[in-house]
Design a protein around this motif. Structure first.
Motif, PDB file in Angstrom:
ATOM      1  N   ALA A 276       0.854  -1.198   0.000  1.00 15.13           N
ATOM      2  CA  ALA A 276       0.000   0.000   0.000  1.00 15.13           C
ATOM      3  C   ALA A 276       0.883   1.238   0.000  1.00 15.13           C
ATOM      4  CB  ALA A 276      -0.928  -0.020   1.214  1.00 15.13           C
ATOM      5  N   ARG A 277       1.387   1.600  -1.158  1.00 16.53           N
ATOM      6  CA  ARG A 277       2.375   2.676  -1.279  1.00 16.53           C
ATOM      7  C   ARG A 277       1.650   3.988  -1.577  1.00 16.53           C
ATOM      8  NH1 ARG A 277       4.984  -1.920  -3.780  1.00 16.53           N
ATOM      9  NH2 ARG A 277       6.718  -2.547  -2.436  1.00 16.53           N
ATOM     10  N   ARG A 278       1.497   4.804  -0.531  1.00 16.58           N
ATOM     11  CA  ARG A 278       0.777   6.065  -0.683  1.00 16.58           C
ATOM     12  C   ARG A 278       1.625   7.275  -0.332  1.00 16.58           C
ATOM     13  NH1 ARG A 278      -1.056   3.446   3.789  1.00 16.58           N
ATOM     14  NH2 ARG A 278      -0.700   4.458   5.813  1.00 16.58           N
ATOM     15  N   PHE A 279       2.771   7.071   0.337  1.00  7.96           N
ATOM     16  CA  PHE A 279       3.633   8.196   0.671  1.00  7.96           C
ATOM     17  C   PHE A 279       4.349   8.679  -0.582  1.00  7.96           C
ATOM     18  CE2 PHE A 279       3.865   6.006   4.969  1.00  7.96           C
ATOM     19  CZ  PHE A 279       2.955   6.870   5.547  1.00  7.96           C
ATOM     20  N   VAL A 280       4.466   9.999  -0.696  1.00  7.00           N
ATOM     21  CA  VAL A 280       5.069  10.594  -1.892  1.00  7.00           C
ATOM     22  C   VAL A 280       6.525  10.971  -1.649  1.00  7.00           C
ATOM     23  CG1 VAL A 280       4.892  12.475  -3.569  1.00  7.00           C
ATOM     24  CG2 VAL A 280       2.822  11.471  -2.594  1.00  7.00           C
ATOM     25  N   ASN A 281       6.794  11.712  -0.575  1.00  5.33           N
ATOM     26  CA  ASN A 281       8.145  12.219  -0.311  1.00  5.33           C
ATOM     27  C   ASN A 281       8.574  11.852   1.102  1.00  5.33           C
ATOM     28  OD1 ASN A 281       8.238  13.588  -2.812  1.00  5.33           O
ATOM     29  ND2 ASN A 281       7.138  15.332  -1.948  1.00  5.33           N
ATOM     30  N   ALA A 282       9.890  11.854   1.314  1.00  2.72           N
ATOM     31  CA  ALA A 282      10.437  11.657   2.661  1.00  2.72           C
ATOM     32  C   ALA A 282      11.761  12.394   2.763  1.00  2.72           C
ATOM     33  CB  ALA A 282      10.639  10.171   2.962  1.00  2.72           C
ATOM     34  N   ILE A 283      11.981  13.013   3.927  1.00  4.42           N
ATOM     35  CA  ILE A 283      13.283  13.607   4.203  1.00  4.42           C
ATOM     36  C   ILE A 283      13.780  13.024   5.522  1.00  4.42           C
ATOM     37  CG2 ILE A 283      12.891  15.757   2.939  1.00  4.42           C
ATOM     38  CD1 ILE A 283      12.243  17.127   5.557  1.00  4.42           C
ATOM     39  N   GLY A 284      15.096  12.945   5.669  1.00  7.15           N
ATOM     40  CA  GLY A 284      15.672  12.363   6.871  1.00  7.15           C
ATOM     41  C   GLY A 284      16.918  13.103   7.303  1.00  7.15           C
ATOM     42  N   ARG A 285      17.307  12.839   8.546  1.00 14.25           N
ATOM     43  CA  ARG A 285      18.550  13.393   9.081  1.00 14.25           C
ATOM     44  C   ARG A 285      19.486  12.234   9.369  1.00 14.25           C
ATOM     45  NH1 ARG A 285      20.245  17.966  11.383  1.00 14.25           N
ATOM     46  NH2 ARG A 285      18.160  18.866  11.411  1.00 14.25           N
ATOM     47  N   LEU A 286      20.673  12.261   8.725  1.00 13.76           N
ATOM     48  CA  LEU A 286      21.644  11.191   8.920  1.00 13.76           C
ATOM     49  C   LEU A 286      22.197  11.224  10.339  1.00 13.76           C
ATOM     50  CD1 LEU A 286      23.701  11.386   5.585  1.00 13.76           C
ATOM     51  CD2 LEU A 286      21.781   9.877   6.124  1.00 13.76           C
ATOM     52  N   LYS A 287      22.621  10.060  10.813  1.00 19.71           N
ATOM     53  CA  LYS A 287      23.273   9.987  12.116  1.00 19.71           C
ATOM     54  C   LYS A 287      24.591  10.762  12.079  1.00 19.71           C
ATOM     55  CE  LYS A 287      21.366   5.596  13.706  1.00 19.71           C
ATOM     56  NZ  LYS A 287      20.752   6.157  14.915  1.00 19.71           N
ATOM     57  N   PRO A 288      25.020  11.338  13.203  1.00 16.14           N
ATOM     58  CA  PRO A 288      26.280  12.096  13.224  1.00 16.14           C
ATOM     59  C   PRO A 288      27.462  11.229  12.794  1.00 16.14           C
ATOM     60  CG  PRO A 288      25.024  12.432  15.254  1.00 16.14           C
ATOM     61  CD  PRO A 288      24.336  11.329  14.516  1.00 16.14           C
ATOM     62  N   GLY A 289      28.353  11.810  12.002  1.00 23.33           N
ATOM     63  CA  GLY A 289      29.558  11.119  11.576  1.00 23.33           C
ATOM     64  C   GLY A 289      29.384  10.195  10.392  1.00 23.33           C
ATOM     65  N   LEU A 290      28.163  10.044   9.909  1.00 25.89           N
ATOM     66  CA  LEU A 290      27.897   9.144   8.787  1.00 25.89           C
ATOM     67  C   LEU A 290      27.900   9.945   7.490  1.00 25.89           C
ATOM     68  CD1 LEU A 290      27.197   6.092   8.476  1.00 25.89           C
ATOM     69  CD2 LEU A 290      24.802   6.778   8.357  1.00 25.89           C
ATOM     70  N   THR A 291      28.731   9.543   6.549  1.00 25.57           N
ATOM     71  CA  THR A 291      28.781  10.250   5.277  1.00 25.57           C
ATOM     72  C   THR A 291      27.646   9.796   4.370  1.00 25.57           C
ATOM     73  OG1 THR A 291      30.203   8.646   4.178  1.00 25.57           O
ATOM     74  CG2 THR A 291      31.294  10.366   5.468  1.00 25.57           C
ATOM     75  N   LEU A 292      27.400  10.580   3.342  1.00 28.34           N
ATOM     76  CA  LEU A 292      26.351  10.241   2.387  1.00 28.34           C
ATOM     77  C   LEU A 292      26.655   8.902   1.708  1.00 28.34           C
ATOM     78  CD1 LEU A 292      23.754  11.789   1.428  1.00 28.34           C
ATOM     79  CD2 LEU A 292      25.048  12.441  -0.597  1.00 28.34           C
ATOM     80  N   ALA A 293      27.921   8.691   1.344  1.00 26.44           N
ATOM     81  CA  ALA A 293      28.302   7.445   0.669  1.00 26.44           C
ATOM     82  C   ALA A 293      28.120   6.236   1.587  1.00 26.44           C
ATOM     83  CB  ALA A 293      29.753   7.542   0.199  1.00 26.44           C
ATOM     84  N   GLN A 294      28.506   6.371   2.857  1.00 30.06           N
ATOM     85  CA  GLN A 294      28.338   5.261   3.794  1.00 30.06           C
ATOM     86  C   GLN A 294      26.857   4.940   3.999  1.00 30.06           C
ATOM     87  OE1 GLN A 294      30.421   7.042   7.094  1.00 30.06           O
ATOM     88  NE2 GLN A 294      32.360   6.007   6.629  1.00 30.06           N
ATOM     89  N   ALA A 295      26.045   5.985   4.134  1.00 27.05           N
ATOM     90  CA  ALA A 295      24.612   5.768   4.310  1.00 27.05           C
ATOM     91  C   ALA A 295      24.001   5.102   3.084  1.00 27.05           C
ATOM     92  CB  ALA A 295      23.922   7.100   4.592  1.00 27.05           C
ATOM     93  N   GLN A 296      24.429   5.532   1.895  1.00 28.32           N
ATOM     94  CA  GLN A 296      23.897   4.942   0.670  1.00 28.32           C
ATOM     95  C   GLN A 296      24.252   3.463   0.577  1.00 28.32           C
ATOM     96  OE1 GLN A 296      21.905   6.449  -2.084  1.00 28.32           O
ATOM     97  NE2 GLN A 296      21.682   4.239  -1.975  1.00 28.32           N
ATOM     98  N   THR A 297      25.459   3.100   0.977  1.00 26.94           N
ATOM     99  CA  THR A 297      25.869   1.692   0.942  1.00 26.94           C
ATOM    100  C   THR A 297      24.973   0.842   1.841  1.00 26.94           C
ATOM    101  OG1 THR A 297      28.158   2.324   0.493  1.00 26.94           O
ATOM    102  CG2 THR A 297      27.790   0.112   1.372  1.00 26.94           C
ATOM    103  N   ARG A 298      24.688   1.330   3.039  1.00 22.69           N
ATOM    104  CA  ARG A 298      23.835   0.576   3.966  1.00 22.69           C
ATOM    105  C   ARG A 298      22.410   0.444   3.417  1.00 22.69           C
ATOM    106  NH1 ARG A 298      25.327   2.756  10.078  1.00 22.69           N
ATOM    107  NH2 ARG A 298      27.601   2.654   9.886  1.00 22.69           N
ATOM    108  N   LEU A 299      21.891   1.515   2.826  1.00 20.35           N
ATOM    109  CA  LEU A 299      20.529   1.463   2.292  1.00 20.35           C
ATOM    110  C   LEU A 299      20.433   0.528   1.095  1.00 20.35           C
ATOM    111  CD1 LEU A 299      19.554   5.237   2.549  1.00 20.35           C
ATOM    112  CD2 LEU A 299      18.641   3.348   3.913  1.00 20.35           C
TER     113      LEU A 299
END
Length: 844
Positions: free
Chosen positions: A236-259
């Motif tokens: 049931a996919r009804r959400f359109v957008n989402a924003i988040g705050r990364l954990k301190p010390g986590l880079t964008l590249a590291q977060a992308q790898t985990r996701l």
């Protein structure tokens, strides 16, 4: 030498330097005052160049360079759910997938879903339509926002469904409530739901995302796990957008790898929800990049254009100063003979140039303030962070730096040239008033050729953008927009479905029929119809108010072959195509009998027919939306010619039209075929709609031509601005070549007199100077074309129907600039033929 003596020597040297600098500044000011014409021309030219650069830089700084005005903006990201296997990005997501982000990923401190859209509100005044944002209860804490009145949402407000509280913007508070300090506790009806105002946002707060028409003014929150929300399900996919705050010390590249890893695990754990062909995955992007990424090419092109303008300005002033320096050769030679060092002379000349540049810079800042207000009026409203554009200390520092660098650029060549003057020849040439040497001539020629080359680059860019604009204006939208008036309204979406007077298709169909009856009864209206989306307005299907590509099944085709079968679905009334005067290719249009309870029918456009039925007839075939086996089949009964619903510059998007009496939408647009103006009809349209339902606001009443024109706002803005800069560049280049040849004529009057005394005809003199101008123009055009061809690809994303190296533009532009240069050359050349040889020889 002892340390004390070294210190004393340094102090003496510094004192002497300051004294000499003061002398240079005073002498430079006297020189500028002594030559008022040159000073005024240089200052005005500089003000133009610095002002244009400062104005555009202030926009670039606010949009691209300045950090977002939130707490730890570098940790804020936008979350995308993609299906790259079928070419889809930013698809919707479900509550379990949101929970995966919040609890399973280990990447975020917090994540909030966001619904942006229209809200019908009634406060102390008449009903109005405003933009609203609905998020989770952590939306404001995630962004680090504090209220100016009352409080904001927090964990203590959590409820499974929608909260009964609401937060309003500063603008809405001032406009609707007169900035009442006792606003907290007041009731605001939002989509017919009574909401308690608990707080007012600070004046500078802006929602970090796109909206339909402006800044959001009403903010609500919900838990998304209880009524009116359905039971959470992964599909049931009804959400359109989402924003988040990364954990301190986590880079964008590291977060992308985990996701990416988590997405792979989810695909394996729930294969039924994530078909292998879709390659479903999760992507994050910095929030700032998400907001400004689409406009970066346009702004960088504009910044490049004004940088070229300042180069042309610098070259023009360098030519002026070089001419003045050539006329001061005798003065320089005398000062050298009296013991002045060449370094001292260079410093003196540079001081004069810096004084000129600083005066021009101050005038440029004043020019920028006025220019910025003018430019912002024409900036497309879709440009993000437009409210943050201002001239601040960063912009002032940029203007100062630009002025200093410009002063160095246009002052260095004349200063070095003057310092290299040979004493004997300078005194000799100065004595007879010449001052024009072969070396000076070559330097000025280089400056003029460079100036013309930069002008060619600008004019080519302007030509490409203007051709794009012309092609878009001539683009066939698929219907006749003349004599069409449109108006928009939105039916309410109350939290309690049972209180919704428009909660099902039959009720909405009854409203639409009554609405059309009243619209058709307005004097001067020939025919009225209803649509869920006006042509050219679905420019961003995945954004707020957009209609996304929706998957559908085709009868008798295997499920595995349907993963990339998608189209945009619009709801229309039976007379819609008749009102638009759109062409039905085959089949039939909708009728009044195509209503709820009758067999479902659809009309497709030619792009849909070509893409999904390339070798067969789609009439009579059946489709099922959302590929939901519980839903009935819909039969295709007609094929319509393509209508440009996604923008005049978008082709080939599949569209399916369904009867609004069978599948209606709460976002409605009325389309009227009438010779009357929109301004004349607006009060009548508003009165008739609100006579049906007084709580419905009416907005966006405009002619269809205006609607189409608004869809071209970005193209028009860039084309007009770059076109204006190109015209300025051509003018400056013409002034430059005119000034050079006029100076040559003035300095060569003795030579002209001798030639004419020896039998040269006036035609020979004319040809001599014209040849010089033509040679310079030809060299500048050739160099400019080479540079333009090598850099044209950077404009590809701003063009439509035009190649970056369009032959017509690359032929017409150089011919036009060449003609301008020849015309500018002909004036001083003609003046040279009027030299009286007797007078010239006597004065020499």
């Amino acid at each position: 030498m002892s340390a004390h003596e070294q210190k004393k020597a340094r102090e003496i040297g510094m004192t002497q330097f300051i004294s000499e600098l003061g002398q240079d500044v005073r002498y430079g000011l006297r020189v500028l005052v002594k030559k008022p014409t040159l000073t005024i021309v240089a200052v005005l030219t500089l003000a133009l160049g610095v002002g244009a650069n400062t104005a555009i830089f202030s926009i670039v700084d606010a949009v691209l360079l300045r950090s977002l005005p939130y707490r730890n903006p570098d940790r804020l990201v936008r979350v995308f759910f993609n299906e790259p296997g079928v070419g889809l990005r930013d698809v919707r997501f479900s509550e379990p997938e949101l929970e995966d982000l919040q609890k399973r990923s280990g990447v975020f401190d917090d994540v909030t879903p966001i619904f942006e859209g229209n809200e019908d509100v009634i406060g102390d005044g008449p009903p109005e339509r405003v933009d609203g944002v609905n998020g989770s209860f952590s939306y404001f804490s995630l962004l680090g926002v504090t209220p100016q009145v009352g409080r904001l949402f927090g964990p203590q407000d959590f409820v499974p469904g929608w909260s009964d509280n609401v937060v309003i913007s500063d603008g809405f508070w001032r406009r609707a409530y007169g900035a009442d300090p006792n606003i907290v506790g007041r009731i605001l009806r939002v989509d017919n739901d009574p909401q308690i105002i608990i707080g007012v946002l600070p004046r500078g707060f802006r929602h970090p995302g796109p909206t339909i028409s402006g800044e959001p003014e009403v903010f609500a929150a919900g838990g998304f796990v209880g009524p009116p929300f359905p039971k959470p399900a992964r599909s049931a996919r009804r959400f359109v957008n989402a924003i988040g705050r990364l954990k301190p010390g986590l880079t964008l590249a590291q977060a992308q790898t985990r996701l990416t890893t988590m997405a792979a695990e989810l695909r394996q754990a729930f294969p039924g929800d994530y078909p292998p062909k879709t390659q479903w995955t999760i992507e994050i992007q910095s929030l700032q990049e998400t907001l400004v990424g689409n406009v970066r090419p346009m702004l960088l092109v504009l910044l490049g254009a004004v940088i070229l303008i300042v180069f042309i300005v610098a070259l023009n002033i360098a030519n002026l100063l070089l001419a003045r320096a050539s006329g001061r050769q005798q003065e320089v030679a005398v000062r050298l003979s009296l013991g002045a060092s060449r370094g001292r002379l260079v410093r003196q000349m540079l001081t004069e140039s810096m004084l000129l540049s600083l005066i021009g810079g101050v005038a440029g800042i004043a020019t920028a303030a006025g220019t910025l207000r003018f430019i912002v009026r024409f900036v497309p409203s879709s440009l993000p962070r437009l409210n943050e554009v201002r001239i601040d200390w960063v912009v002032l520092a940029f203007a100062l730096l630009l002025s200093v660098l410009t002063g160095l650029v246009f002052g260095l060549a004349p200063a070095l040239h003057s310092a290299k003057t040979a004493l004997a020849s300078a005194i000799r040439e100065g004595g007879r008033g010449s001052g024009y040497s072969a070396k000076t001539g070559r330097l000025r020629d280089v400056l003029i050729v460079s100036e013309l080359a930069f002008a060619v680059i600008l004019m080519v860019g302007a030509g490409l953008l203007l051709r794009t604009m012309r092609d878009l204006l001539q683009e066939n939208p698929g219907f006749n927009p003349t004599h069409l008036v449109t108006a928009n309204l939105q039916l309410p979406n109350p939290n309690d479905r049972e209180t919704d007077p428009y909660r099902d298709v039959p009720r909405r169909a009854t409203f639409e029929r009554e609405l059309q009856r009243r619209m058709n009864a307005i004097p001067g209206v020939e025919l009225a119809a209803i649509t869920s989306v006006l042509p050219s307005t679905n420019t961003n299907p995945n954004a707020v108010g957009g209609v996304p590509n929706e998957g559908f099944a085709i009868e008798d085709r295997p499920e595995a072959s349907l993963q990339d079968v998608r189209a945009e679905r619009f709801q229309i009334s039976p007379d819609y195509f008749k009102v638009l005067q759109a062409s039905l290719v085959r089949g039939r249009a909708f009728t009044e009998d195509d209503e709820d309870g009758k067999p479902l029918v659809a009309i497709i456009d030619e792009s849909t027919a070509r893409k999904y039925w390339p070798a067969s007839d789609p009439l009579g075939r059946r489709v099922r939306f959302a590929r939901d086996a519980t839903k009935p089949w819909t039969t295709i009964v007609g094929i319509i010619k393509d209508i440009k619903s996604d923008g005049l510059d978008i082709d080939g998007v599949p569209h399916i039209y369904v009867s609004s009496y069978q599948d209606s939408n709460k976002r409605l647009s009325v389309v009227l075929r009438t010779p009357l103006l929109a301004a004349v009809l607006e009060p009548q349209i508003r009165r008739e709609i609100q006579s049906i339902d007084a709580s419905l606001p009416v907005f966006g009443v405009a002619s269809m031509n205006d609607v189409l024109d608004r869809s071209l706002a970005s193209h028009r803005f860039s084309a007009d601005l770059v076109g204006g800069f190109a015209g300025l560049a051509a003018l400056l280049a013409a002034i430059g070549i005119y000034g050079l040849l006029a100076y040559m004529v003035g300095q060569s009057s003795r030579e002209i007199g001798i030639r004419m005394a020896l039998g040269a005809r006036r035609e020979d003199i004319l040809r001599m100077f014209l040849h010089r101008g033509v040679a310079l123009a030809g060299a500048g055009v050739v160099v400019g074309l080479a540079l333009a061809a090598s850099s044209a690809s950077v404009m590809a994303s701003l063009l439509y129907g035009v190649r970056p190296r369009d032959p017509a533009v690359f032929l017409i532009v150089p011919l036009l600039l060449f003609a301008i240069a020849v015309l500018a050359s002909s004036l001083p050349a003609w003046r040279a033929t009027k030299v009286d040889p007797v007078i010239a020889l006597r004065e020499a």
